[in-house]
Scaffold this motif. Sequence first.
Motif, PDB file in Angstrom:
ATOM      1  N   SER A  93       0.820  -1.218   0.000  1.00  0.00           N
ATOM      2  CA  SER A  93       0.000   0.000   0.000  1.00  0.00           C
ATOM      3  C   SER A  93       0.851   1.263   0.000  1.00  0.00           C
ATOM      4  O   SER A  93       0.361   2.334  -0.347  1.00  0.00           O
ATOM      5  CB  SER A  93      -0.952   0.005   1.206  1.00  0.00           C
ATOM      6  OG  SER A  93      -0.219   0.056   2.412  1.00  0.00           O
ATOM      7  N   VAL A  98      -3.853   4.582  -2.385  1.00  0.00           N
ATOM      8  CA  VAL A  98      -4.987   3.747  -1.988  1.00  0.00           C
ATOM      9  C   VAL A  98      -6.183   4.657  -1.711  1.00  0.00           C
ATOM     10  O   VAL A  98      -6.078   5.620  -0.952  1.00  0.00           O
ATOM     11  CB  VAL A  98      -4.651   2.905  -0.733  1.00  0.00           C
ATOM     12  CG1 VAL A  98      -5.863   2.098  -0.289  1.00  0.00           C
ATOM     13  CG2 VAL A  98      -3.464   1.991  -1.011  1.00  0.00           C
ATOM     14  N   SER A 133     -12.180  -8.776  -7.109  1.00  0.00           N
ATOM     15  CA  SER A 133     -11.082  -7.845  -7.353  1.00  0.00           C
ATOM     16  C   SER A 133     -10.812  -7.764  -8.850  1.00  0.00           C
ATOM     17  O   SER A 133     -11.129  -8.699  -9.597  1.00  0.00           O
ATOM     18  CB  SER A 133      -9.820  -8.293  -6.616  1.00  0.00           C
ATOM     19  OG  SER A 133      -9.333  -9.504  -7.165  1.00  0.00           O
ATOM     20  N   GLN A 153      -3.429  -7.912   1.521  1.00  0.00           N
ATOM     21  CA  GLN A 153      -2.043  -7.555   1.191  1.00  0.00           C
ATOM     22  C   GLN A 153      -1.567  -8.307  -0.054  1.00  0.00           C
ATOM     23  O   GLN A 153      -0.845  -7.757  -0.889  1.00  0.00           O
ATOM     24  CB  GLN A 153      -1.115  -7.836   2.369  1.00  0.00           C
ATOM     25  CG  GLN A 153      -1.390  -6.988   3.589  1.00  0.00           C
ATOM     26  CD  GLN A 153      -1.280  -5.503   3.310  1.00  0.00           C
ATOM     27  OE1 GLN A 153      -0.379  -5.049   2.629  1.00  0.00           O
ATOM     28  NE2 GLN A 153      -2.204  -4.734   3.841  1.00  0.00           N
ATOM     29  N   MET A 156      -3.069  -6.511  -3.039  1.00  0.00           N
ATOM     30  CA  MET A 156      -2.376  -5.243  -3.298  1.00  0.00           C
ATOM     31  C   MET A 156      -0.977  -5.482  -3.855  1.00  0.00           C
ATOM     32  O   MET A 156      -0.518  -4.747  -4.724  1.00  0.00           O
ATOM     33  CB  MET A 156      -2.339  -4.378  -2.037  1.00  0.00           C
ATOM     34  CG  MET A 156      -3.680  -3.738  -1.748  1.00  0.00           C
ATOM     35  SD  MET A 156      -3.614  -2.396  -0.544  1.00  0.00           S
ATOM     36  CE  MET A 156      -3.397  -3.318   0.954  1.00  0.00           C
ATOM     37  N   ASN A 157      -0.313  -6.516  -3.382  1.00  0.00           N
ATOM     38  CA  ASN A 157       1.005  -6.852  -3.913  1.00  0.00           C
ATOM     39  C   ASN A 157       0.911  -7.245  -5.389  1.00  0.00           C
ATOM     40  O   ASN A 157       1.740  -6.848  -6.205  1.00  0.00           O
ATOM     41  CB  ASN A 157       1.628  -7.991  -3.100  1.00  0.00           C
ATOM     42  CG  ASN A 157       3.037  -8.277  -3.536  1.00  0.00           C
ATOM     43  OD1 ASN A 157       3.911  -7.420  -3.438  1.00  0.00           O
ATOM     44  ND2 ASN A 157       3.271  -9.477  -4.027  1.00  0.00           N
ATOM     45  N   MET A 159      -1.289  -6.168  -7.435  1.00  0.00           N
ATOM     46  CA  MET A 159      -1.511  -4.912  -8.156  1.00  0.00           C
ATOM     47  C   MET A 159      -0.193  -4.186  -8.399  1.00  0.00           C
ATOM     48  O   MET A 159       0.080  -3.722  -9.508  1.00  0.00           O
ATOM     49  CB  MET A 159      -2.481  -4.017  -7.375  1.00  0.00           C
ATOM     50  CG  MET A 159      -3.877  -4.525  -7.355  1.00  0.00           C
ATOM     51  SD  MET A 159      -4.909  -3.471  -6.303  1.00  0.00           S
ATOM     52  CE  MET A 159      -6.420  -4.415  -6.318  1.00  0.00           C
TER      53      MET A 159
END
Length: 166
Positions: A93, A98, A133, A153, A156-157, A159
Amino acid sequence: EATKGTLISGDKNVNICSFTQDSRKVEVGSLYIPLKGERFDGHRFIDQVIEKGAKVIVVEREVPYRDGITYIKVQDSRYALALLSCAFFDHPSRKMTVIGLTGTKGKTTTSYMVQSILENAHKKVGIIGTIGSIVNGQFKETKNTTPESFELQRLMNEMVENGCEY
């Protein structure tokens, strides 16, 4: 150190290959963080995860200790899972902007509107929402409407690895 746990028993220099709060996903060399939910208390599965090969158990309460297993006691297992997840994925993040949406209605619609605006500005966008997602234009269903911290997490990683800026 990702959490301020207290070593209760065992070796503090144990190499682990993975960690999870889901006893079904434990493999040889795992760190297991039992969470207490409304219906289940993950502490009930400690013997099972040890048999599957868990080497480190992060507990919130007293449990019977077994030789060869490292036990770390924390005040809040869910918080420890969140901190460990952030550290494990190197704080994804921090590597993108975000945007969080809250409220009773309209979050999904608003997230798609924000995605459209940002993509029209030539920005790369990922979404984590109630229905799933989106990373790199690929939709994936999520198991829970609110992902557990490790899954959040991980997404997001993914991404970040795919170049998402938002």
